[in-house]
Design a protein around this motif. Structure first.
Motif, PDB file in Angstrom:
ATOM      1  N   VAL A 188       5.691  -7.590 -14.559  1.00 29.10           N
ATOM      2  CA  VAL A 188       4.687  -7.191 -13.564  1.00 29.10           C
ATOM      3  C   VAL A 188       4.851  -8.002 -12.286  1.00 29.10           C
ATOM      4  CG1 VAL A 188       2.216  -7.111 -13.034  1.00 29.10           C
ATOM      5  CG2 VAL A 188       3.030  -6.407 -15.290  1.00 29.10           C
ATOM      6  N   SER A 189       5.009  -9.331 -12.435  1.00 28.27           N
ATOM      7  CA  SER A 189       5.123 -10.182 -11.249  1.00 28.27           C
ATOM      8  C   SER A 189       6.411  -9.913 -10.486  1.00 28.27           C
ATOM      9  CB  SER A 189       5.031 -11.658 -11.640  1.00 28.27           C
ATOM     10  OG  SER A 189       6.056 -12.001 -12.564  1.00 28.27           O
ATOM     11  N   ALA A 190       7.522  -9.701 -11.199  1.00 27.33           N
ATOM     12  CA  ALA A 190       8.799  -9.454 -10.535  1.00 27.33           C
ATOM     13  C   ALA A 190       8.795  -8.123  -9.790  1.00 27.33           C
ATOM     14  CB  ALA A 190       9.932  -9.483 -11.562  1.00 27.33           C
ATOM     15  N   VAL A 191       8.287  -7.075 -10.439  1.00 27.21           N
ATOM     16  CA  VAL A 191       8.212  -5.763  -9.784  1.00 27.21           C
ATOM     17  C   VAL A 191       7.317  -5.842  -8.550  1.00 27.21           C
ATOM     18  CG1 VAL A 191       7.405  -3.393 -10.032  1.00 27.21           C
ATOM     19  CG2 VAL A 191       8.710  -4.448 -11.880  1.00 27.21           C
ATOM     20  N   SER A 192       6.164  -6.499  -8.698  1.00 27.99           N
ATOM     21  CA  SER A 192       5.229  -6.622  -7.572  1.00 27.99           C
ATOM     22  C   SER A 192       5.848  -7.425  -6.437  1.00 27.99           C
ATOM     23  CB  SER A 192       3.929  -7.298  -8.042  1.00 27.99           C
ATOM     24  OG  SER A 192       3.304  -6.554  -9.056  1.00 27.99           O
ATOM     25  N   GLU A 193       6.601  -8.470  -6.795  1.00 27.81           N
ATOM     26  CA  GLU A 193       7.244  -9.299  -5.781  1.00 27.81           C
ATOM     27  C   GLU A 193       8.243  -8.488  -4.959  1.00 27.81           C
ATOM     28  OE1 GLU A 193       9.060 -13.759  -5.808  1.00 27.81           O
ATOM     29  OE2 GLU A 193      10.060 -12.320  -7.136  1.00 27.81           O
ATOM     30  N   TRP A 194       9.060  -7.681  -5.630  1.00 28.88           N
ATOM     31  CA  TRP A 194      10.023  -6.849  -4.910  1.00 28.88           C
ATOM     32  C   TRP A 194       9.324  -5.798  -4.050  1.00 28.88           C
ATOM     33  CZ3 TRP A 194      15.155  -7.533  -4.243  1.00 28.88           C
ATOM     34  CH2 TRP A 194      15.797  -8.440  -5.079  1.00 28.88           C
ATOM     35  N   ILE A 195       8.191  -5.271  -4.546  1.00 30.70           N
ATOM     36  CA  ILE A 195       7.435  -4.288  -3.758  1.00 30.70           C
ATOM     37  C   ILE A 195       6.911  -4.923  -2.477  1.00 30.70           C
ATOM     38  CG2 ILE A 195       5.307  -2.915  -3.696  1.00 30.70           C
ATOM     39  CD1 ILE A 195       5.735  -2.317  -6.664  1.00 30.70           C
ATOM     40  N   VAL A 196       6.328  -6.129  -2.600  1.00 33.47           N
ATOM     41  CA  VAL A 196       5.816  -6.823  -1.415  1.00 33.47           C
ATOM     42  C   VAL A 196       6.946  -7.113  -0.442  1.00 33.47           C
ATOM     43  CG1 VAL A 196       4.692  -8.897  -0.546  1.00 33.47           C
ATOM     44  CG2 VAL A 196       3.881  -7.856  -2.659  1.00 33.47           C
ATOM     45  N   ALA A 197       8.077  -7.606  -0.960  1.00 34.87           N
ATOM     46  CA  ALA A 197       9.197  -7.966  -0.094  1.00 34.87           C
ATOM     47  C   ALA A 197       9.692  -6.761   0.706  1.00 34.87           C
ATOM     48  CB  ALA A 197      10.330  -8.550  -0.936  1.00 34.87           C
ATOM     49  N   PHE A 198       9.832  -5.626   0.044  1.00 30.93           N
ATOM     50  CA  PHE A 198      10.374  -4.463   0.740  1.00 30.93           C
ATOM     51  C   PHE A 198       9.300  -3.680   1.500  1.00 30.93           C
ATOM     52  CE2 PHE A 198      14.137  -5.207  -1.848  1.00 30.93           C
ATOM     53  CZ  PHE A 198      15.149  -4.896  -0.951  1.00 30.93           C
ATOM     54  N   SER A 199       8.024  -4.032   1.280  1.00 31.11           N
ATOM     55  CA  SER A 199       6.972  -3.403   2.083  1.00 31.11           C
ATOM     56  C   SER A 199       7.016  -3.899   3.517  1.00 31.11           C
ATOM     57  CB  SER A 199       5.588  -3.684   1.479  1.00 31.11           C
ATOM     58  OG  SER A 199       5.246  -5.046   1.617  1.00 31.11           O
ATOM     59  N   PHE A 200       7.756  -4.999   3.746  1.00 30.97           N
ATOM     60  CA  PHE A 200       7.869  -5.529   5.097  1.00 30.97           C
ATOM     61  C   PHE A 200       8.867  -4.746   5.945  1.00 30.97           C
ATOM     62  CE2 PHE A 200       6.349  -9.673   3.090  1.00 30.97           C
ATOM     63  CZ  PHE A 200       5.032  -9.432   3.467  1.00 30.97           C
ATOM     64  N   ILE A 201       9.345  -3.614   5.414  1.00 32.55           N
ATOM     65  CA  ILE A 201      10.030  -2.662   6.299  1.00 32.55           C
ATOM     66  C   ILE A 201       9.009  -2.091   7.289  1.00 32.55           C
ATOM     67  CG2 ILE A 201      11.841  -2.014   4.656  1.00 32.55           C
ATOM     68  CD1 ILE A 201      10.210   0.517   4.068  1.00 32.55           C
ATOM     69  N   PHE A 202       7.755  -2.536   7.115  1.00 29.88           N
ATOM     70  CA  PHE A 202       6.682  -2.285   8.087  1.00 29.88           C
ATOM     71  C   PHE A 202       7.189  -2.524   9.510  1.00 29.88           C
ATOM     72  CE2 PHE A 202       3.240  -3.827  10.756  1.00 29.88           C
ATOM     73  CZ  PHE A 202       2.169  -3.010  10.449  1.00 29.88           C
ATOM     74  N   PHE A 203       8.026  -3.528   9.692  1.00 26.09           N
ATOM     75  CA  PHE A 203       8.526  -3.858  11.026  1.00 26.09           C
ATOM     76  C   PHE A 203       9.382  -2.742  11.603  1.00 26.09           C
ATOM     77  CE2 PHE A 203       7.500  -8.064   9.357  1.00 26.09           C
ATOM     78  CZ  PHE A 203       6.867  -8.651  10.447  1.00 26.09           C
ATOM     79  N   PHE A 204       9.897  -1.889  10.755  1.00 27.34           N
ATOM     80  CA  PHE A 204      10.697  -0.762  11.223  1.00 27.34           C
ATOM     81  C   PHE A 204       9.861   0.165  12.100  1.00 27.34           C
ATOM     82  CE2 PHE A 204      14.246   2.322  10.410  1.00 27.34           C
ATOM     83  CZ  PHE A 204      15.270   1.422  10.658  1.00 27.34           C
ATOM     84  N   THR A 205       8.541   0.190  11.868  1.00 26.54           N
ATOM     85  CA  THR A 205       7.667   1.058  12.667  1.00 26.54           C
ATOM     86  C   THR A 205       7.524   0.563  14.102  1.00 26.54           C
ATOM     87  OG1 THR A 205       5.610  -0.122  12.086  1.00 26.54           O
ATOM     88  CG2 THR A 205       6.357   1.605  10.582  1.00 26.54           C
TER      89      THR A 205
END
Length: 223
Positions: A188-205
């Motif tokens: 759970v923690s590893a999956v969530s960690e990767w989700i948070v990390a790649f959610s920072f493609i926010f900067f692409f907007t």
């Protein structure tokens, strides 16, 4: 590549490459499991730790430059829009704290000083999620001068995903360490960690916004 949109473009591509390249090297060296290792694990042992550290520091500086450019863009936008200056400043400093957290993660590997590494990771994730949340609010307050309503919704969606994933990331990794390394907590923690990390493609907007302005450096001699 109009304006300074190369900044968020480089940031997203470089940061994503940091995780992917380090992960592939760690797999080749048989240092991590194939399925959902912690991000900290892919940068814990040489040679991947050297690559991870270097690329992460570059990511931090690219993040600082992008966050500063966004701050100046909103500041200029306020000639028309109604974004509270305090909100813009708060987002700027919180974003800088997130970049500071990245530097701690890059400098103090998990196998060296784990307390400093964890502190940096928490600072990075929490500040980063808070930054994206504040920027989503700023986008709505600046509408219609800043960006389209669809882009506002997109930013809010990305910020929401990061917000929902950051809590299980922190809680489950602590439980994983205290509950005799229970695999469920690890997953759970590893999956969530990767989700948070790649959610920072926010900067692409930011690409849409950054096409519309440039930053200039002015030099003045003081007599």
């Amino acid at each position: 590549m109009e304006g300074i949109c190369f900044l968020p473009t480089f940031l997203v591509i470089w940061s994503s490459s940091t995780f992917i390249v380090s992960y592939l090297i760690a797999l080749f060296e048989h240092d991590v499991d194939v399925i959902f290792p912690y991000i900290s694990e892919i940068g814990a042992k040489p040679p991947e730790s050297c690559i991870f550290g270097l690329m992460t520091i570059i990511t931090a500086f690219a993040g600082m430059a992008t966050i500063y450019a966004r701050y100046k863009f909103v500041e200029k936008l306020n000639e028309k829009a109604g974004v509270p200056p305090a909100l813009n400043q708060a987002a700027f400093w919180i974003g800088m704290l997130s970049c500071l957290g990245i530097c701690f993660v890059a400098t103090f590997q998990e196998t060296t000083i784990i307390q400093m590494h964890d502190a940096g990771a928490i600072l990075f994730f929490v500040s980063g999620v808070l930054y994206t949340t504040l920027q989503s609010i700023i986008s709505y307050k600046a509408y219609p001068y800043g960006c389209s309503l669809a882009l506002c919704h997109t930013r809010t969606g990305m910020a929401t995903i990061a917000f929902l994933a950051v809590s299980p990331t922190i809680i489950c990794v602590l439980l994983h360490r205290t509950e005799d390394k229970d695999y469920v907590f690890h997953l759970v923690s590893a999956v969530s960690e990767w989700i948070v990390a790649f959610s920072f493609i926010f900067f692409f907007t930011y690409i849409h916004d950054f096409k519309r302005f440039t930053l200039k450096l002015r030099t003045e001699f003081v007599s």
